[in-house]
Scaffold this motif. Structure first.
Motif, PDB file in Angstrom:
ATOM      1  N   ALA A  68       0.853  -1.181   0.000  1.00  0.00           N
ATOM      2  CA  ALA A  68       0.000   0.000   0.000  1.00  0.00           C
ATOM      3  C   ALA A  68       0.888   1.230   0.000  1.00  0.00           C
ATOM      4  CB  ALA A  68      -0.930   0.009   1.211  1.00  0.00           C
ATOM      5  N   GLY A  69       0.372   2.324  -0.555  1.00  0.00           N
ATOM      6  CA  GLY A  69       1.174   3.531  -0.622  1.00  0.00           C
ATOM      7  C   GLY A  69       0.330   4.777  -0.694  1.00  0.00           C
ATOM      8  N   LEU A  70       1.012   5.916  -0.554  1.00  0.00           N
ATOM      9  CA  LEU A  70       0.370   7.225  -0.599  1.00  0.00           C
ATOM     10  C   LEU A  70       1.280   8.182  -1.345  1.00  0.00           C
ATOM     11  CD1 LEU A  70      -1.541   9.032   2.199  1.00  0.00           C
ATOM     12  CD2 LEU A  70       0.360  10.214   1.093  1.00  0.00           C
ATOM     13  N   LEU A  71       0.700   8.975  -2.247  1.00  0.00           N
ATOM     14  CA  LEU A  71       1.421   9.996  -3.002  1.00  0.00           C
ATOM     15  C   LEU A  71       0.766  11.343  -2.721  1.00  0.00           C
ATOM     16  CD1 LEU A  71       3.553  10.749  -5.164  1.00  0.00           C
ATOM     17  CD2 LEU A  71       1.812  10.259  -6.902  1.00  0.00           C
ATOM     18  N   ASP A  72       1.504  12.227  -2.059  1.00  0.00           N
ATOM     19  CA  ASP A  72       1.005  13.557  -1.677  1.00  0.00           C
ATOM     20  C   ASP A  72       1.497  14.569  -2.703  1.00  0.00           C
ATOM     21  OD1 ASP A  72      -0.112  15.665  -0.322  1.00  0.00           O
ATOM     22  OD2 ASP A  72       1.510  15.818   1.139  1.00  0.00           O
ATOM     23  N   LEU A  73       0.591  15.081  -3.541  1.00  0.00           N
ATOM     24  CA  LEU A  73       0.951  15.951  -4.647  1.00  0.00           C
ATOM     25  C   LEU A  73       0.829  17.421  -4.264  1.00  0.00           C
ATOM     26  CD1 LEU A  73      -0.969  13.841  -7.265  1.00  0.00           C
ATOM     27  CD2 LEU A  73       1.512  14.098  -7.179  1.00  0.00           C
ATOM     28  N   SER A  74       1.645  18.254  -4.898  1.00  0.00           N
ATOM     29  CA  SER A  74       1.720  19.669  -4.521  1.00  0.00           C
ATOM     30  C   SER A  74       0.504  20.471  -4.957  1.00  0.00           C
ATOM     31  CB  SER A  74       2.982  20.293  -5.126  1.00  0.00           C
ATOM     32  OG  SER A  74       2.978  20.195  -6.548  1.00  0.00           O
ATOM     33  N   ASP A  75      -0.367  19.916  -5.818  1.00  0.00           N
ATOM     34  CA  ASP A  75      -1.572  20.636  -6.240  1.00  0.00           C
ATOM     35  C   ASP A  75      -2.758  20.363  -5.329  1.00  0.00           C
ATOM     36  OD1 ASP A  75      -2.087  18.021  -6.886  1.00  0.00           O
ATOM     37  OD2 ASP A  75      -2.713  18.417  -8.953  1.00  0.00           O
ATOM     38  N   GLY A  76      -2.514  19.721  -4.182  1.00  0.00           N
ATOM     39  CA  GLY A  76      -3.585  19.455  -3.218  1.00  0.00           C
ATOM     40  C   GLY A  76      -4.205  18.082  -3.328  1.00  0.00           C
ATOM     41  N   ASN A  77      -3.847  17.327  -4.342  1.00  0.00           N
ATOM     42  CA  ASN A  77      -4.397  15.979  -4.515  1.00  0.00           C
ATOM     43  C   ASN A  77      -3.559  14.955  -3.746  1.00  0.00           C
ATOM     44  OD1 ASN A  77      -5.979  13.863  -5.537  1.00  0.00           O
ATOM     45  ND2 ASN A  77      -4.586  13.565  -7.265  1.00  0.00           N
ATOM     46  N   THR A  78      -4.235  13.990  -3.157  1.00  0.00           N
ATOM     47  CA  THR A  78      -3.569  12.882  -2.478  1.00  0.00           C
ATOM     48  C   THR A  78      -4.070  11.575  -3.076  1.00  0.00           C
ATOM     49  OG1 THR A  78      -3.371  14.114  -0.406  1.00  0.00           O
ATOM     50  CG2 THR A  78      -3.170  11.717  -0.286  1.00  0.00           C
ATOM     51  N   ARG A  79      -3.143  10.738  -3.513  1.00  0.00           N
ATOM     52  CA  ARG A  79      -3.494   9.450  -4.113  1.00  0.00           C
ATOM     53  C   ARG A  79      -3.119   8.325  -3.155  1.00  0.00           C
ATOM     54  NH1 ARG A  79      -1.595   8.469 -10.092  1.00  0.00           N
ATOM     55  NH2 ARG A  79      -3.311   9.973 -10.340  1.00  0.00           N
ATOM     56  N   GLU A  80      -4.094   7.476  -2.829  1.00  0.00           N
ATOM     57  CA  GLU A  80      -3.861   6.302  -1.989  1.00  0.00           C
ATOM     58  C   GLU A  80      -4.095   5.052  -2.842  1.00  0.00           C
ATOM     59  OE1 GLU A  80      -6.789   6.863   0.993  1.00  0.00           O
ATOM     60  OE2 GLU A  80      -5.619   8.335   2.122  1.00  0.00           O
ATOM     61  N   TRP A  81      -3.268   4.049  -2.659  1.00  0.00           N
ATOM     62  CA  TRP A  81      -3.416   2.848  -3.465  1.00  0.00           C
ATOM     63  C   TRP A  81      -3.015   1.605  -2.671  1.00  0.00           C
ATOM     64  CZ3 TRP A  81       0.850  -0.155  -4.009  1.00  0.00           C
ATOM     65  CH2 TRP A  81       2.095   0.463  -3.784  1.00  0.00           C
ATOM     66  N   GLY A  82      -3.506   0.471  -3.116  1.00  0.00           N
ATOM     67  CA  GLY A  82      -3.157  -0.806  -2.522  1.00  0.00           C
ATOM     68  C   GLY A  82      -3.153  -1.884  -3.591  1.00  0.00           C
ATOM     69  N   SER A  83      -2.330  -2.914  -3.407  1.00  0.00           N
ATOM     70  CA  SER A  83      -2.243  -3.977  -4.403  1.00  0.00           C
ATOM     71  C   SER A  83      -1.909  -5.304  -3.734  1.00  0.00           C
ATOM     72  CB  SER A  83      -1.177  -3.644  -5.460  1.00  0.00           C
ATOM     73  OG  SER A  83       0.118  -3.655  -4.886  1.00  0.00           O
ATOM     74  N   ALA A  84      -2.220  -6.386  -4.422  1.00  0.00           N
ATOM     75  CA  ALA A  84      -1.891  -7.736  -3.976  1.00  0.00           C
ATOM     76  C   ALA A  84      -1.573  -8.568  -5.204  1.00  0.00           C
ATOM     77  CB  ALA A  84      -3.042  -8.363  -3.197  1.00  0.00           C
ATOM     78  N   ALA A  85      -0.582  -9.471  -5.083  1.00  0.00           N
ATOM     79  CA  ALA A  85      -0.186 -10.306  -6.218  1.00  0.00           C
ATOM     80  C   ALA A  85       0.195 -11.692  -5.721  1.00  0.00           C
ATOM     81  CB  ALA A  85       0.979  -9.675  -6.970  1.00  0.00           C
ATOM     82  N   PHE A  86      -0.207 -12.703  -6.494  1.00  0.00           N
ATOM     83  CA  PHE A  86       0.105 -14.097  -6.177  1.00  0.00           C
ATOM     84  C   PHE A  86       0.729 -14.740  -7.410  1.00  0.00           C
ATOM     85  CE2 PHE A  86      -1.150 -18.606  -6.356  1.00  0.00           C
ATOM     86  CZ  PHE A  86      -0.530 -19.063  -5.191  1.00  0.00           C
ATOM     87  N   THR A  87       1.848 -15.454  -7.225  1.00  0.00           N
ATOM     88  CA  THR A  87       2.541 -16.123  -8.319  1.00  0.00           C
ATOM     89  C   THR A  87       2.878 -17.547  -7.929  1.00  0.00           C
ATOM     90  OG1 THR A  87       3.536 -14.025  -9.025  1.00  0.00           O
ATOM     91  CG2 THR A  87       4.531 -16.042  -9.863  1.00  0.00           C
TER      92      THR A  87
END
Length: 210
Positions: A68-87
């Protein structure tokens, strides 16, 4: 250095802790992150990022990872994401191997109407297969060729879902006990704001372990 029109310096650090032969944890962060969308970079947007993950390996042929991660952008937008992978490896011979994979991803943005692609929320489910062919090996040197395909479904809030796919081919050169070189080509089709697009790319990377 930053990318495209971003002249500011950036820095990133990543750490990995292997608890035992099966379980590992990772944590990373970046200032002026390369994850900022290029269309945002071109208008001066910058961002800082943080990411954490955990990986469990049953053995060399099967593993599961969640991050999981977070990207805090200088234009006021915040992006949160999560992922899962199986191999998992389903065919194993000295020179040929086949891996099957399943992947899930989801994200959301706090702001809309930006110059770059930032859906209010989206998610993707995909499955894939990769064939690995060892063309050459001698002591610490070797060459592996990989051919892969992935297909799935992408859903975006307010736009519904559509199919996505990716094809790739790459060579992985092990140049010695500490150095590796990887290059390849990738092509695929995706859906953005309800519109289908196709893209192709070349990539090249080198890894060195002290």
């Amino acid at each position: 250095r930053g990318l495209e029109d971003d002249r500011s310096a950036g820095a990133a650090v990543d750490g990995d802790w292997r608890f035992d032969d099966h379980l590992s944890f990772s944590l990373g962060g970046a200032v002026n992150s390369r994850d900022v969308p290029l269309r945002g970079v071109r208008i001066g947007v910058q961002g800082d990022a943080v990411e954490a993950g955990v990986r469990y390996r049953w053995h060399e042929s099967r593993d599961l990872s969640v991050s999981a991660g977070l990207l805090d952008l200088s234009d006021g937008n915040t992006r949160e994401w999560g992922s899962a992978a199986f191999t998992t490896r389903v065919f194993n011979r000295p020179r040929h191997k086949i891996h099957l994979s399943a992947r899930a991803y989801g994200s959301r943005n706090s702001e809309s109407g930006r110059a770059y692609y930032n859906p209010a929320s989206d998610r993707e489910l995909a499955v894939g297969a990769t064939h690995e062919w060892r063309l050459y090996r001698r002591y610490d040197r070797g060459l592996v060729q990989r051919l892969g395909i992935e297909a799935g479904d992408y859903w975006q809030e307010d736009f519904g879902s559509g199919s996505v796919w990716t094809l790739f081919a790459e060579h992985d050169w092990q140049l010695g006990p500490r150095t590796a070189l990887r290059y390849g080509v990738r092509t695929g089709g995706r859906v953005y704001d309800g519109e289908r697009e196709h893209a192709a790319s070349l990539y090249l990377g080198m890894t060195w372990r002290p």
